[in-house]
Design a protein around this motif. Structure first.
Motif, mmCIF file in Angstrom:
data_model
loop_
_atom_site.group_PDB
_atom_site.id
_atom_site.type_symbol
_atom_site.label_atom_id
_atom_site.label_comp_id
_atom_site.label_asym_id
_atom_site.label_seq_id
_atom_site.Cartn_x
_atom_site.Cartn_y
_atom_site.Cartn_z
ATOM 1 N N ASP A 143 10.984 19.725 58.912
ATOM 2 C CA ASP A 143 12.196 19.053 58.440
ATOM 3 C C ASP A 143 13.432 19.610 59.148
ATOM 4 O OD1 ASP A 143 10.868 17.368 56.744
ATOM 5 O OD2 ASP A 143 11.208 18.577 54.943
ATOM 6 N N ALA A 144 13.478 20.925 59.332
ATOM 7 C CA ALA A 144 14.596 21.541 60.061
ATOM 8 C C ALA A 144 14.602 21.077 61.518
ATOM 9 C CB ALA A 144 14.509 23.060 59.989
ATOM 10 N N MET A 145 13.399 20.911 62.085
ATOM 11 C CA MET A 145 13.313 20.436 63.464
ATOM 12 C C MET A 145 13.927 19.048 63.587
ATOM 13 S SD MET A 145 11.827 21.277 66.523
ATOM 14 C CE MET A 145 13.539 21.016 66.968
ATOM 15 N N TRP A 146 13.574 18.188 62.648
ATOM 16 C CA TRP A 146 14.091 16.815 62.660
ATOM 17 C C TRP A 146 15.613 16.804 62.514
ATOM 18 C CZ3 TRP A 146 11.895 12.237 63.812
ATOM 19 C CH2 TRP A 146 12.559 11.063 63.432
ATOM 20 N N ARG A 147 16.139 17.605 61.595
ATOM 21 C CA ARG A 147 17.597 17.641 61.381
ATOM 22 C C ARG A 147 18.329 18.129 62.613
ATOM 23 N NH1 ARG A 147 16.088 20.072 56.549
ATOM 24 N NH2 ARG A 147 16.794 22.098 57.314
ATOM 25 N N HIS A 148 17.855 19.209 63.187
ATOM 26 C CA HIS A 148 18.572 19.794 64.320
ATOM 27 C C HIS A 148 18.459 18.934 65.581
ATOM 28 C CE1 HIS A 148 19.984 23.395 62.442
ATOM 29 N NE2 HIS A 148 18.779 23.750 62.036
#
Length: 227
Positions: A143-148
């Motif tokens: 999820d952090a990968m997608w956001r960043h």
């Protein structure tokens, strides 16, 4: 040399360094690397847009160690790559700003923000790769990968739109085409959840959009300051 012309000159230097990085980041791919990963032409994009552990199957396990090592090498280069393409954009926007196009300073801010977002994206990607090396499940990082990654692409899309507007309103409409199309393509790609076909078109337009910076810089270097 005036400061605006210096900025356009630095744009050309940034473009040259960017192209060198692109070549380095595509070199040395292991023979075991699939030609197409989850529909993406480059495996690093499959990492950035991964939504589940299944999407990372191509770099999971001992048999994929060579691919992980190669991607880690790309990530090491990507520490500096944002300074090249982002610096190119910052220099160009600064040159236009110094010629009286005040909106161009928004482009400077967006390009600087994209550099930071790229570094944040890299940090998450490196954690994912480290987890896979250690045999851990990196799903919590996705999820952090997608956001960043979308923070980065969103900022790049935003300054492609700014560039298109600046060029179109400065009687350089042909040069505004690719940045404008790129801005639209980024939005479409986001709406489609980074569908590989949509991103493939976006990536082609991204290349054309980035090449607009040095081409436009040459035009501005050859033309007198009209402001």
């Amino acid at each position: 040399m005036t400061m605006d012309r210096l900025m356009f000159g630095l744009t050309l230097l940034g473009a040259a360094v960017t192209l060198i990085f692109v070549g380095l980041m595509q070199a040395g791919a292991p023979e075991s690397l699939p030609a197409n990963v989850n529909g993406y032409d480059r495996p690093i994009f499959a990492v950035y847009f991964a939504r589940s552990i299944e999407d990372l199957a191509f770099i999971t396990g001992p048999g994929a160690a060579a691919i992980r090592e190669w991607i880690q090498g790309i990530q090491a280069l990507d520490t500096w790559f944002p300074l090249a393409y982002g610096g190119m954009a910052i220099a160009f926007f600064a040159g236009l700003g110094l010629r009286g196009r005040k909106l161009a300073f928004l482009g400077v801010l967006l390009a600087a923000g994209a550099i930071g977002a790229d570094w944040a994206e890299n940090e998450v990607a490196n954690r994912i790769l480290a987890d896979l090396d250690a045999g851990r499940d990196p799903s919590a990082e996705l999820d952090a990968m997608w956001r960043h990654t979308w923070m980065k692409w969103g900022l790049i899309g935003a300054y492609s739109g700014v560039l298109s507007y600046l060029l179109a309103t400065d009687s350089r409409r042909p040069l505004a085409i690719f940045p404008g199309l790129a801005a639209i393509a980024f939005l479409v790609t986001y709406v489609t959840g980074a569908h590989p076909d949509a991103f493939r078109v976006t990536n082609y337009l991204l290349t054309a959009f980035m090449l607009t910076f040095p081409v436009a810089a040459i035009f501005y270097l050859r033309a007198p300051d009209r402001n």
